[in-house]
Design a protein around this motif. Structure first.
Motif, PDB file in Angstrom:
ATOM      1  N   LEU A   1      18.762   0.374  -8.231  1.00 25.63           N
ATOM      2  CA  LEU A   1      18.684   0.392  -6.690  1.00 25.63           C
ATOM      3  C   LEU A   1      17.289   0.300  -6.182  1.00 25.63           C
ATOM      4  O   LEU A   1      17.134  -0.282  -4.953  1.00 25.63           O
ATOM      5  CB  LEU A   1      19.169   1.864  -6.224  1.00 25.63           C
ATOM      6  CG  LEU A   1      19.507   2.013  -4.667  1.00 25.63           C
ATOM      7  CD1 LEU A   1      20.608   1.236  -4.117  1.00 25.63           C
ATOM      8  CD2 LEU A   1      19.848   3.644  -4.804  1.00 25.63           C
ATOM      9  N   MET A   2      16.001   0.665  -6.808  1.00 33.82           N
ATOM     10  CA  MET A   2      15.001   0.792  -6.494  1.00 33.82           C
ATOM     11  C   MET A   2      14.608  -1.142  -6.519  1.00 33.82           C
ATOM     12  O   MET A   2      13.659  -1.290  -5.777  1.00 33.82           O
ATOM     13  CB  MET A   2      13.918   1.214  -7.475  1.00 33.82           C
ATOM     14  CG  MET A   2      14.183   2.867  -7.407  1.00 33.82           C
ATOM     15  SD  MET A   2      13.287   3.613  -8.655  1.00 33.82           S
ATOM     16  CE  MET A   2      11.700   3.371  -8.265  1.00 33.82           C
ATOM     17  N   LEU A   3      15.536  -1.661  -7.287  1.00 38.21           N
ATOM     18  CA  LEU A   3      15.016  -3.181  -7.301  1.00 38.21           C
ATOM     19  C   LEU A   3      15.644  -3.904  -6.112  1.00 38.21           C
ATOM     20  O   LEU A   3      15.411  -5.053  -6.092  1.00 38.21           O
ATOM     21  CB  LEU A   3      15.357  -3.888  -8.563  1.00 38.21           C
ATOM     22  CG  LEU A   3      14.505  -3.443  -9.649  1.00 38.21           C
ATOM     23  CD1 LEU A   3      14.916  -3.716 -11.111  1.00 38.21           C
ATOM     24  CD2 LEU A   3      13.064  -3.899  -9.598  1.00 38.21           C
TER      25      LEU A   3
ATOM     26  N   ILE B   1       7.948  -4.087 -10.366  1.00 39.01           N
ATOM     27  CA  ILE B   1       7.664  -4.123 -11.688  1.00 39.01           C
ATOM     28  C   ILE B   1       8.042  -2.824 -12.335  1.00 39.01           C
ATOM     29  O   ILE B   1       8.836  -2.950 -13.515  1.00 39.01           O
ATOM     30  CB  ILE B   1       5.963  -4.286 -11.881  1.00 39.01           C
ATOM     31  CG1 ILE B   1       5.647  -5.747 -11.366  1.00 39.01           C
ATOM     32  CG2 ILE B   1       5.632  -4.257 -13.257  1.00 39.01           C
ATOM     33  CD1 ILE B   1       4.210  -6.105 -11.251  1.00 39.01           C
ATOM     34  N   PHE B   2       7.733  -1.772 -11.941  1.00 41.24           N
ATOM     35  CA  PHE B   2       7.937  -0.562 -12.664  1.00 41.24           C
ATOM     36  C   PHE B   2       9.417   0.015 -12.882  1.00 41.24           C
ATOM     37  O   PHE B   2       9.805   0.346 -13.940  1.00 41.24           O
ATOM     38  CB  PHE B   2       6.996   0.760 -11.953  1.00 41.24           C
ATOM     39  CG  PHE B   2       5.427   0.431 -12.169  1.00 41.24           C
ATOM     40  CD1 PHE B   2       4.930   0.274 -13.474  1.00 41.24           C
ATOM     41  CD2 PHE B   2       4.825   0.284 -11.027  1.00 41.24           C
ATOM     42  CE1 PHE B   2       3.667  -0.169 -13.272  1.00 41.24           C
ATOM     43  CE2 PHE B   2       3.472   0.073 -10.975  1.00 41.24           C
ATOM     44  CZ  PHE B   2       2.708  -0.098 -12.340  1.00 41.24           C
ATOM     45  N   PRO B   3      10.316  -0.098 -11.952  1.00 39.29           N
ATOM     46  CA  PRO B   3      11.767   0.249 -12.204  1.00 39.29           C
ATOM     47  C   PRO B   3      12.158  -0.696 -13.311  1.00 39.29           C
ATOM     48  O   PRO B   3      13.119  -0.317 -14.256  1.00 39.29           O
ATOM     49  CB  PRO B   3      12.354   0.088 -10.717  1.00 39.29           C
ATOM     50  CG  PRO B   3      11.208   0.033 -10.049  1.00 39.29           C
ATOM     51  CD  PRO B   3       9.821  -0.502 -10.626  1.00 39.29           C
ATOM     52  N   GLY B   4      11.991  -2.170 -13.181  1.00 42.96           N
ATOM     53  CA  GLY B   4      12.580  -3.162 -14.302  1.00 42.96           C
ATOM     54  C   GLY B   4      11.868  -2.590 -15.659  1.00 42.96           C
ATOM     55  O   GLY B   4      12.585  -2.803 -16.534  1.00 42.96           O
ATOM     56  N   LEU B   5      10.652  -2.178 -15.566  1.00 42.79           N
ATOM     57  CA  LEU B   5       9.888  -1.944 -16.796  1.00 42.79           C
ATOM     58  C   LEU B   5      10.602  -0.676 -17.442  1.00 42.79           C
ATOM     59  O   LEU B   5      10.956  -0.691 -18.838  1.00 42.79           O
ATOM     60  CB  LEU B   5       8.729  -1.673 -16.921  1.00 42.79           C
ATOM     61  CG  LEU B   5       7.431  -2.703 -17.171  1.00 42.79           C
ATOM     62  CD1 LEU B   5       6.106  -2.254 -16.807  1.00 42.79           C
ATOM     63  CD2 LEU B   5       7.728  -3.277 -18.415  1.00 42.79           C
ATOM     64  N   ALA B   6      11.102   0.311 -16.490  1.00 43.70           N
ATOM     65  CA  ALA B   6      11.811   1.475 -17.056  1.00 43.70           C
ATOM     66  C   ALA B   6      13.014   1.131 -17.574  1.00 43.70           C
ATOM     67  O   ALA B   6      13.432   1.521 -18.517  1.00 43.70           O
ATOM     68  CB  ALA B   6      11.943   2.555 -15.808  1.00 43.70           C
TER      69      ALA B   6
END
Lengths: 323, 294
Positions: B245-247, B263-268
């Motif tokens: 959802l963040m993306l 970047i960060f939600p995808g990395l997570a």
């Protein structure tokens, strides 16, 4: 052989009928009414007579069994009806978007094969070395990376890179131009989505190639080939790879069908007007006829690729005979 | 007397810690995966304690702020702290991933073992039904189910669980067919045990190795499917923090001006699924004697 093909084709009928029944039931279970959405945006006031007329027009006022028989009869004649949302023939809606999705799927497959087979083979031949570790991490990264995120990141990278190199950021085009009309524009639109869907596809196939190669390289006939004094290149290319490719081909076939599922998200990221995006729209709009046709298209691709893969076995492995 | 002799025998079975140590030494990549999974699990379980901010609180004075000492991973377009949202997102991902994998896996185990045990017409029907469900790509099946039940965490779990059942049952059935022909199953039948007891007590535990590997990969697949559904706007809904959802929306809109949002939600997501898959692979190698040396 022909008998085997006929038997396999006959066996697909129950699967296709079952899938048709399942999608028919699923669509009718979705709460809401497409006519309400068409008439009043879901919440506005509307004329009840118009609602009845709308139901009659799209044919949802008839008993379910009649609708189902008509759906199956239409499928048998390749007549998918008209879209409940746009009023255009479903085949027109799909055919307009199919070239873009098919091109991305085929390019994605080419990317996957181009990466998976050489890297998977090298990884197996250099087992437990740093090359193997790097390739395995690259492969497992492909399975772990969400394709839509990879899409966003690749667009971001292209934007930044083009801005840095030319001073103006460049975005890949989103409208489809056939490759024979403008190959550069066509490829600049399709290459990023193809890499995005192809990476995951490559990752899965790479792991399978590695594992199959490891298995084959321990076989007696490879030892015999070595004992004969054959050079390594010949052993790998002529003896090992051909045998190791059998499970890889199966996987490539199965994954190709699932690639269509992957396109649902990828086309959303790249704003491409393909079949995947059409599917999301059809489900959201409760367009029964369009969703049913799209699902059946996916299922037919799945069943057909499985059949082709089975037949490819005979060509790849002469020990296999179809009876 | 005999009891004394038994007591004197040295216990050659390795302790749990010894087994874990052996696993870590032989499977460094798997250990790395396990560490990642443990970190994410701790983050999800103790989100309230470790998240520096309220994940749903908007701060319009701090919108799209770059990573800083106040906000380690920056803020999104509503001024919400990215780190806090990612930490709470771990909980959503784990709830969806673990529940879908556990329920889908267990149902698949029972269906697969039953199919192999009963054989004949029941097996044929179950297999044909599996063929039908498996002909639908996971995301398409999940999309259809989520449209029926509506979005939200619980419905997303149902939508992801249903397509996982036939995938698991197919693999389990193949192993269970071998187990069915074992003499101890005949012995259990001869003892007069019922089908339920034989399936659950005697057959299911013996197909646990392929089952465990399958379930581990399911957790990763479920996390990816949840993220994809949420990204399409059909999964978890705002304001629940979820990585997919963040993306959606802001991440693409602000990708060039505030790339940290994307970047960060995808990395997570990537690290979570990577950890689970690395651990699953190592588990497969550890459980399969043929693969141990590979």
């Amino acid at each position: 052989m022909y008998q085997y093909i006929a038997k396999r084709v006959l066996l697909t009928i129950p699967t296709l009928l079952g899938a048709a029944a399942l999608v028919f039931i699923l669509m009718r279970l979705i709460p809401g009414d497409i006519c309400l959405v068409r008439l009043g945006g879901g919440g506005g006031s509307f004329d009840p007579k118009a609602l009845v007329a709308c139901h009659a027009e799209i044919g949802v006022d008839r008993p379910y069994i009649v609708q189902f028989v008509e759906f199956i009869w239409g499928l048998m004649r390749f007549d998918f009806g008209t879209s409940m949302w746009s009023g255009k023939p479903v085949s027109t809606e799909i055919l307009a978007r199919l070239p873009i999705s098919l091109e991305i799927a085929l390019l994605g497959t080419a990317v996957a094969i181009g990466i998976a087979i050489p890297l998977g083979t090298i990884s197996a031949l250099k087992q437990n070395t740093w090359i193997d570790v790097v390739v395995r991490i690259f492969a497992i990264g492909g399975i772990a990376t969400p394709s839509f995120w990879l899409g966003i990141m690749s667009v971001l990278m292209v934007l930044d890179l083009s801005a840095w190199m030319t001073g103006t950021p460049w975005m890949p085009p989103i409208d489809y131009v056939p490759i024979w009309k403008d190959p550069i524009r066509n490829l600049s639109m399709a290459i990023l989505p193809a890499i995005t869907v192809g990476y995951r596809y490559a990752a899965v196939s790479m792991r399978m190639t590695r594992s199959a190669m490891l298995e084959v390289m321990r076989e007696d006939y490879i030892r015999t080939a070595r004992a004969k004094g054959l050079i390594n290149k010949l052993i790998v290319n002529r003896h090992a790879l051909k045998n190791a490719l059998l499970p890889v081909v199966t996987l490539l076939g199965i994954e190709f069908a699932f690639l269509i599922g992957g396109l649902v998200v990828t086309e959303q990221v790249f704003n491409l007007n393909g079949v995947g995006r059409l599917f999301v729209l059809a489900v959201q709009n409760q367009d029964y006829t369009l969703t049913q046709a799209l699902v059946m298209l996916t299922v037919v691709i799945f069943v057909f690729t499985n059949l082709v893969v089975d037949l490819l076995y005979g060509w790849l492995d002469p020990r296999i005979h179809f009876a | 007397m005999s009891a004394t002799v038994v007591d004197d025998l040295p216990d050659t079975r390795p302790s749990v810690w010894q087994a874990v140590w052996k696993f870590c030494r032989r499977q460094p990549l798997g250990t790395f995966g396990l560490v990642l999974v443990i970190i994410i699990a701790i983050a999800g379980a103790t989100a309230e304690l470790i998240a520096p901010y309220n994940p749903t609180a908007n701060d319009f004075a701090a919108m799209t702020e770059a990573p800083s000492w106040e906000h380690w991973l920056g803020t999104d377009q509503f001024g919400r702290d990215m780190l806090s949202r990612i930490v709470f997102g771990a909980r959503t991902a784990l709830i969806v991933g673990l529940t879908s994998a556990a329920v889908g896996g267990f149902a698949g185990l029972v269906v697969g073992v039953s199919s192999a045990y009963f054989g004949g017409m029941i097996d044929l029907i179950i297999q044909r039904l599996s063929d039908i469900v498996m002909a639908f790509p996971l995301i398409i099946m999940a999309l259809a189910v989520v449209s029926i039940f509506g979005p939200g965490v619980h419905n997303v779990i149902i939508a992801i669980t249903i397509p996982l059942i036939p995938r698991c049952s197919r693999v389990v059935r193949a192993s269970a067919l071998t187990v069915r022909s074992m003499p101890y199953i005949d012995a259990a039948r001869a003892c007069g045990f019922g089908a339920t007891r034989i399936i659950l007590r005697h057959m299911a535990p013996n197909v646990v190795a392929p089952f465990l590997i399958m379930v581990t990969s399911f957790v990763g697949q479920a996390i990816l499917a949840e993220a994809s559904l949420s990204y399409l706007g059909l999964g978890v809904q705002e304001p629940v923090p979820a990585w997919g959802l963040m993306l959606q929306g802001g991440a693409e809109e602000y990708a060039s001006t505030a790339p940290w949002i994307a970047i960060f939600p995808g990395l997570a997501i990537m690290l979570a699924v990577l950890g689970i898959n690395l651990f699953g692979d190592a588990l497969r190698d550890a459980l399969d004697p043929k693969l141990r040396e590979r």
